[in-house]
Design an enzyme around this catalytic site. Structure first.
Site, mmCIF file in Angstrom:
data_model
loop_
_atom_site.group_PDB
_atom_site.id
_atom_site.type_symbol
_atom_site.label_atom_id
_atom_site.label_comp_id
_atom_site.label_asym_id
_atom_site.label_seq_id
_atom_site.Cartn_x
_atom_site.Cartn_y
_atom_site.Cartn_z
ATOM 1 N N ALA A 182 0.999 -1.082 0.297
ATOM 2 C CA ALA A 182 -0.322 0.119 -0.201
ATOM 3 C C ALA A 182 1.043 1.148 0.282
ATOM 4 C CB ALA A 182 -0.799 -0.111 1.217
ATOM 5 N N GLY A 242 0.439 -5.066 0.809
ATOM 6 C CA GLY A 242 -0.087 -5.275 -0.406
ATOM 7 C C GLY A 242 -0.301 -5.715 -1.167
HETATM 8 N N1 DAK Z 1 4.805 3.066 -0.355
HETATM 9 C C1 DAK Z 1 4.929 4.456 -1.185
HETATM 10 N N2 DAK Z 1 6.222 4.385 -1.895
HETATM 11 C C2 DAK Z 1 7.438 3.508 -1.835
HETATM 12 C C3 DAK Z 1 7.141 2.252 -1.069
HETATM 13 C C4 DAK Z 1 5.742 2.582 -0.708
HETATM 14 N N3 DAK Z 1 4.749 0.994 -0.556
HETATM 15 N N4 DAK Z 1 7.787 1.373 -2.062
HETATM 16 C C5 DAK Z 1 8.615 1.588 -2.080
HETATM 17 N N5 DAK Z 1 8.159 3.344 -2.502
HETATM 18 C C6 DAK Z 1 9.132 4.131 -3.167
HETATM 19 C C7 DAK Z 1 9.748 4.826 -2.628
HETATM 20 O O1 DAK Z 1 9.914 5.500 -1.017
HETATM 21 C C8 DAK Z 1 10.920 5.385 -4.156
HETATM 22 O O2 DAK Z 1 10.612 6.779 -3.701
HETATM 23 P P1 DAK Z 1 11.980 8.068 -3.586
HETATM 24 O O3 DAK Z 1 12.228 7.770 -2.193
HETATM 25 O O4 DAK Z 1 12.619 7.495 -5.169
HETATM 26 O O5 DAK Z 1 10.266 9.013 -3.600
HETATM 27 C C9 DAK Z 1 11.250 4.510 -4.750
HETATM 28 O O6 DAK Z 1 9.633 3.996 -4.342
HETATM 29 C C10 DAK Z 1 11.659 3.416 -4.482
HETATM 30 O O7 DAK Z 1 11.932 2.526 -3.455
HETATM 31 P P2 DAK Z 1 13.224 2.555 -2.872
HETATM 32 O O8 DAK Z 1 14.675 3.915 -2.950
HETATM 33 O O9 DAK Z 1 13.150 1.912 -1.114
HETATM 34 O O10 DAK Z 1 13.707 1.213 -3.316
HETATM 35 P P3 DAK Z 1 14.834 0.340 -2.792
HETATM 36 O O11 DAK Z 1 15.649 -0.750 -3.910
HETATM 37 O O12 DAK Z 1 16.451 1.012 -1.688
HETATM 38 O O13 DAK Z 1 14.064 -0.624 -1.312
HETATM 39 C C11 DAK Z 1 12.058 -2.260 -0.910
HETATM 40 C C12 DAK Z 1 13.042 -0.940 -2.031
HETATM 41 C C13 DAK Z 1 10.979 -2.068 -1.926
HETATM 42 C C14 DAK Z 1 12.562 -2.923 -0.089
HETATM 43 C C15 DAK Z 1 11.861 -0.394 -0.449
HETATM 44 O O14 DAK Z 1 10.877 0.173 -1.218
HETATM 45 C C16 DAK Z 1 10.691 -1.139 1.015
HETATM 46 O O15 DAK Z 1 11.275 -1.314 1.929
HETATM 47 N N6 DAK Z 1 9.132 -0.142 0.580
HETATM 48 C C17 DAK Z 1 8.089 -0.567 1.749
HETATM 49 C C18 DAK Z 1 7.793 -2.036 1.317
HETATM 50 C C19 DAK Z 1 6.549 -1.910 2.233
HETATM 51 O O16 DAK Z 1 6.547 -1.884 3.581
HETATM 52 N N7 DAK Z 1 5.398 -2.015 2.448
HETATM 53 C C20 DAK Z 1 4.346 -2.340 2.670
HETATM 54 C C21 DAK Z 1 3.341 -1.548 3.050
HETATM 55 S S1 DAK Z 1 2.333 -1.648 3.901
HETATM 56 C C22 DAK Z 1 -4.282 -1.318 6.706
HETATM 57 C C23 DAK Z 1 -3.269 -1.901 7.151
HETATM 58 C C24 DAK Z 1 -1.894 -1.558 6.436
HETATM 59 C C25 DAK Z 1 -1.800 -1.818 5.633
HETATM 60 C C26 DAK Z 1 -3.156 -1.321 4.749
HETATM 61 C C27 DAK Z 1 -3.888 -0.899 5.369
HETATM 62 N N8 DAK Z 1 -5.173 -1.595 8.009
HETATM 63 C C28 DAK Z 1 -5.576 -2.259 9.179
HETATM 64 C C29 DAK Z 1 -6.905 -1.387 6.851
HETATM 65 C C30 DAK Z 1 -0.704 -1.710 5.246
HETATM 66 C C31 DAK Z 1 -0.075 -1.919 4.131
HETATM 67 C C32 DAK Z 1 0.909 -2.299 3.172
HETATM 68 O O17 DAK Z 1 1.411 -2.972 2.031
#
Ligand code: DAK
Length: 259
Positions: free
Chosen positions: A68, A113
């Site tokens: 997400a 997500g």
């Molecule tokens: N959201 C927004 N931007 C993201 C993103 C994300 N999930 N993942 C990556 N990006 C963006 C980064 O901020 C970066 O943007 P800039 O800095 O260039 O502007 C760009 O994508 C490239 O990412 P990185 O520079 O971080 O790239 P790396 O190769 O260094 O790292 C990575 C790749 C995938 C390991 C890292 O980007 C990462 O850890 N991303 C986040 C992964 C994550 O935590 N995903 C889960 C998100 S939580 C709910 C409860 C929970 C949820 C929803 C609802 N309710 C109770 C209703 C949660 C859901 C989720 O999915």
């Protein structure tokens, strides 16, 4: 076909659709607008009676969907977060209830997500660089798009708990060993392999394929007796379709069926 901003929807040869999440700058993170566009795209596929298979993938070489959109989620109130989760859950449920098989082509990170989106597809092909995980706890939240429920149903409770409470990502090979993905391919071959698999499905009776998906999807939440009774009903129903007579006639005449 409608134009979208954050996704692409293409109809390819053989009535195979491909939906691509197209926000590569943020690793295809899912914001509200992307979810709404996915919903509209799924409606288009559902409305097309010639559709046979839907492929789902992410744009670029790095990510399927990295979760997400954290920047959009950061300042949500509890009620807004609940609503956001409900929107995604409804859209993901549509992949399960779509009448044709849905294949996720996981071409890189499938996190949070993104992993939950892949879990909502009927099965997953992964590229060698794929990494799947549920890192929500690392952000201080629970999974919100179905991961705590679908993951244990697919990999078993112990492995799911490990992934969910540590946030550890599994690579493509481990995901294959755990039954989380069906096959692993070099990234450059992933789409081609997805299309090959889709073409194999398209060789079969389209109604039989749809009824089989319905059996698997509806049956998994029923007790065995009722699930098998439903199978008998749909098996009987398949004899009401022309493709049953053609399929069996073709076998007996030692030729390819013409569905
Ligand atoms: N959201 C927004 N931007 C993201 C993103 C994300 N999930 N993942 C990556 N990006 C963006 C980064 O901020 C970066 O943007 P800039 O800095 O260039 O502007 C760009 O994508 C490239 O990412 P990185 O520079 O971080 O790239 P790396 O190769 O260094 O790292 C990575 C790749 C995938 C390991 C890292 O980007 C990462 O850890 N991303 C986040 C992964 C994550 O935590 N995903 C889960 C998100 S939580 C709910 C409860 C929970 C949820 C929803 C609802 N309710 C109770 C209703 C949660 C859901 C989720 O999915």
């Amino acid at each position: 076909m409608d134009q979208f901003e954050n996704i692409l929807l293409e109809k390819m040869d053989g009535n195979i659709y491909c939906l691509t999440i197209n926000r590569p700058k943020v690793l295809n993170a899912l914001n509200q607008q992307t979810l709404m566009e996915m919903d509209a795209a799924l409606q288009q596929v559902a409305d097309d009676s010639s559709a046979r298979v839907l492929l789902v993938t992410g744009s670029g070489e790095k990510a399927f969907v990295a979760g997400a959109d954290i920047s959009q989620m950061q300042n949500l109130t509890p009620l807004q977060a609940k609503k956001f989760g409900e929107t995604a859950l409804a859209v993901f449920r549509r992949f399960e209830t779509l009448d044709v098989p849905v294949i996720a082509l996981v071409n890189g990170f499938a996190l949070g997500g993104g992993c939950e989106l892949a879990l909502s597809c009927d099965f997953i092909l992964a590229s060698e660089n794929a990494k799947l995980g549920q890192p929500e706890v690392c952000l201080g939240v629970t999974p919100g798009f179905g991961g705590s429920q679908r993951l244990p149903r697919i990999v078993g409770r112990a492995m799911a708990m490990e992934m969910l409470v540590t946030g550890r990502m599994v690579d493509a090979n481990e995901a294959l060993q755990r039954g989380l993905v069906n096959h692993v391919y070099p990234q450059a071959e992933l789409l081609e392999q997805g299309l090959k698999l889709a073409a194999k499905i398209c060789n079969n009776g389209p109604v039989a394929v749809k009824l089989t998906k319905e059996l698997v999807q509806r049956g998994q939440d029923l007790d065995l007796e009722n699930a098998c009774a439903m199978e008998s009903d749909l098996f009987g129903l398949s004899f009401a379709c022309d493709e049953q007579s053609e399929g069996m006639q073709a076998f007996l005449e030692k030729r390819q069926a013409n569905f």
